[in-house]
Design an enzyme around this catalytic site. Structure first.
Site, short mmCIF file in Angstrom:
data_model
loop_
_atom_site.label_atom_id
_atom_site.label_comp_id
_atom_site.label_asym_id
_atom_site.label_seq_id
_atom_site.Cartn_x
_atom_site.Cartn_y
_atom_site.Cartn_z
N LYS A 136 -87.33 -34.54 41.83
CA LYS A 136 -87.88 -35.37 42.91
C LYS A 136 -88.07 -36.80 42.44
O LYS A 136 -87.72 -37.75 43.16
CB LYS A 136 -89.22 -34.80 43.38
N ASP A 154 -90.31 -33.35 48.51
CA ASP A 154 -91.68 -32.99 48.15
C ASP A 154 -92.16 -31.89 49.09
O ASP A 154 -91.38 -31.29 49.82
CB ASP A 154 -92.60 -34.22 48.19
#
Length: 250
Positions: A136, A154
């Protein structure tokens, strides 16, 4: 895996609706997430990297507040690597796990200096080798720092994607993999910003604001909500009224 025509139409509908709602100019610098605001002030991949590390398990408002305080005093790998860790802790205290993150910021800054001359690399493979950088974080740096089309995933992106039926997954990592296969690349750059905004505004984990959403007809979560139950009750009552009184057979 190529998306079917119906899936592609759904993706297009979702992205166009969310773009009109949250990013009408199509410019990430006009976004409202902490990373978008940081990029709007100064287009610096290093700031994006540091702010993304600060954002882990932290609300956007606290990430923005801590980032501003930190960058007002230390805004280069050299400065953070040489800083007193106690001063870093003080500046980033609004974020969760600030003591651990102060050390993490120094480790990644020193790695940049040692491996890349203080310059943030612009490939996923090089970013993922840095300490404290996972998928991420690497993708956030590529999207917000370099404008490269990726899909940082996320908890908000993971939840929204599953509710809207784009994926059926149990982890953000798997969600990211499938989204990058199913979502046309032309939309990748804005998925993170739009889905986070939507996930905070309407598609909340608790108490979603379904009546204001355009996607209830295909949302997998909507049938479980009070809005759907109320709608079903109203439909049954309407059906009974339209049927009228039953005629006697005597």
């Amino acid at each position: 895996m190529t998306a079917s025509a119906s899936a592609r139409n759904r993706i297009q509908f979702i992205m166009r609706d969310l773009s009109r709602r949250y990013l009408p100019a199509g410019d990430l610098r006009q976004g409202e997430t902490a990373l978008a605001k940081i990029v709007a002030e100064k287009e610096d991949p290093y700031r994006v990297l540091i702010s993304t590390i600060l954002s882990q398990r932290t609300r956007d408002e606290m990430t923005e507040r801590a980032s501003r305080a930190l960058f007002a005093k230390y805004d280069t790998p050299q400065a953070i690597a040489a800083a007193d860790v106690r001063d870093l802790e003080r500046l980033i205290k609004p974020v969760g796990f600030y003591r651990q993150k102060a050390h993490q910021l120094q480790r990644v800054s020193r790695a940049l200096l040692e491996r890349h001359g203080g310059i943030v690399p612009h490939t996923y493979e090089e970013l993922i080798e840095l300490p404290q950088v996972g998928p991420k974080t690497a993708n956030c740096v590529l999207v917000y720092g370099f404008g490269e089309a990726r899909i940082p995933t996320d908890t908000h992106v993971h939840r929204v994607s599953n509710r809207l039926g784009l994926v059926r997954t149990k982890t953000p990592e798997r969600t990211e993999q499938l989204l990058m296969k199913r979502v046309p690349k032309e939309y990748w750059l804005h998925v993170n910003e739009l889905f986070i905004r939507f996930g905070k505004d309407l598609c909340r984990p608790i108490g979603p604001r379904c009546p204001q959403c355009s996607f209830t007809s295909f949302c997998r979560h909507y049938p479980k909500t009070k809005w759907a139950r109320h709608q079903a009750v109203a439909h049954r009552r309407s059906g009974r009224r339209s049927a009228g009184p039953r005629k006697s057979t005597d």
